[in-house]
Design an enzyme around this catalytic site. Sequence first.
Site, PDB file in Angstrom:
ATOM      1  N   ARG A 256       0.856  -1.180   0.000  1.00  0.00           N
ATOM      2  CA  ARG A 256       0.000   0.000   0.000  1.00  0.00           C
ATOM      3  C   ARG A 256       0.895   1.234   0.000  1.00  0.00           C
ATOM      4  O   ARG A 256       1.949   1.260   0.647  1.00  0.00           O
ATOM      5  CB  ARG A 256      -0.896   0.038   1.249  1.00  0.00           C
ATOM      6  CG  ARG A 256      -2.080  -0.919   1.215  1.00  0.00           C
ATOM      7  CD  ARG A 256      -3.132  -0.525   0.177  1.00  0.00           C
ATOM      8  NE  ARG A 256      -4.316  -1.370   0.207  1.00  0.00           N
ATOM      9  CZ  ARG A 256      -4.505  -2.467  -0.521  1.00  0.00           C
ATOM     10  NH1 ARG A 256      -3.568  -2.878  -1.352  1.00  0.00           N
ATOM     11  NH2 ARG A 256      -5.645  -3.140  -0.434  1.00  0.00           N
TER      12      ARG A 256
ATOM     13  N   HIS B  39      -1.474  -0.050  -9.596  1.00  0.00           N
ATOM     14  CA  HIS B  39      -2.073  -0.907  -8.563  1.00  0.00           C
ATOM     15  C   HIS B  39      -2.661  -2.176  -9.205  1.00  0.00           C
ATOM     16  O   HIS B  39      -3.859  -2.464  -9.077  1.00  0.00           O
ATOM     17  CB  HIS B  39      -3.157  -0.152  -7.774  1.00  0.00           C
ATOM     18  CG  HIS B  39      -3.495  -0.818  -6.470  1.00  0.00           C
ATOM     19  ND1 HIS B  39      -3.774  -0.133  -5.319  1.00  0.00           N
ATOM     20  CD2 HIS B  39      -3.584  -2.129  -6.134  1.00  0.00           C
ATOM     21  CE1 HIS B  39      -4.032  -0.980  -4.331  1.00  0.00           C
ATOM     22  NE2 HIS B  39      -3.924  -2.218  -4.821  1.00  0.00           N
TER      23      HIS B  39
END
Length: 306
Positions: A221, A269
């Site tokens: 993250r 991502h």
Amino acid sequence: MQITFCCAATDAEPWLNELRAALPGATVSLWQSGAPAADYAIVWQPPQVFFDEQPQLKAAFNIGAGVDALLRLNIAPTTQLIRLDDAGMGAQMAEYVCHALIRHYRDFDADDTDQHAGIWQQREVLPRSEMPVGIMGLGVLGQRVAKAVAQFDFPVNGWSRTAKVVPGVRCFSGADCFHDFLAASRVLVSVLPATPATRDLINRDTLQRLQPGGYLINVARGSQLVEEDLLALMESGHMAGAALDVFRTEPLPKDHPFWMHPKIHITPHSAALTIRSESIAQIASKLAALHSGKPVAGLVDRQRGY
Ligand code: NAP
Ligand code: GLV
């Protein structure tokens, strides 16, 4: 059994069709505000109003591994939160990290540059012993990554909150061993969940403790990386580069320096995407286990934050 589906930015139709086929005894509906109370939910980044209107849910299945977005919400304590474990993401994570690591280690970018300049030039390769890889997070995905990296004979270190034994991996655990883990590593890979304890963990101090010529691969993250610290250490030469899949702001803002940085590779991502068929099969089998009172893997511990 009533199941409600509420997944942001997901094309709901194929999910609903495949869920209905996999769970013929259930009524599966797309959530909208005011929908009737359901027994279970399948969610990805739902809004707060979803849980406000559905406090009776027995469980919510997150169609991803990371539950940071869910844990920012107010959710009834009686609703169990269950995440995906692997469901096809492990192999993707392993290939992403191995690809980034090997591209860097073999300097394949330089070969690309040479090709476009019409240059035929071989390069020396460092001994693998000089490219130890440190993997933060030895959970479902981290262990899969560690095993894949070890297959290529790189020395592999792993770091987790609690002690682990993983064949082929030198395991470190807890805050006390963090500096030793970093000092033993040149490439740093994060497969940690986003929690208060991991926020800003990859900062100037952390990166400086890596062996010189460090390389960062962040597939976890964006909140874990202090982005300007990485840029400064690349400027100083301590860090050789980075492969980043996740960012503090996503999508990455158009004017962000990472876009054009010559030593940074970015991806949107997408290191490990949710695979619908495998996720639905896993959710169906977890629902069956819940119904028969059997233990279910992937239960989120809200205190721990993952
Ligand atoms: P997991 O099975 O829960 O594993 C998490 C690992 O992190 C565990 O080994 C845990 O230690 C360790 N950990 C947690 N907090 C720690 C701390 N403070 N210090 C040291 N170690 C700590 O999770 P997973 O399924 O492997 O997924 C990991 C993360 O990958 C997700 O949370 C998500 O953020 C990210 N992800 C990204 C993508 C992408 O496409 N980029 C896709 C999927 C997942 P213990 O084992 O001791 O508990
Ligand atoms: C994706 O980032 C996930 O957490 O599954």
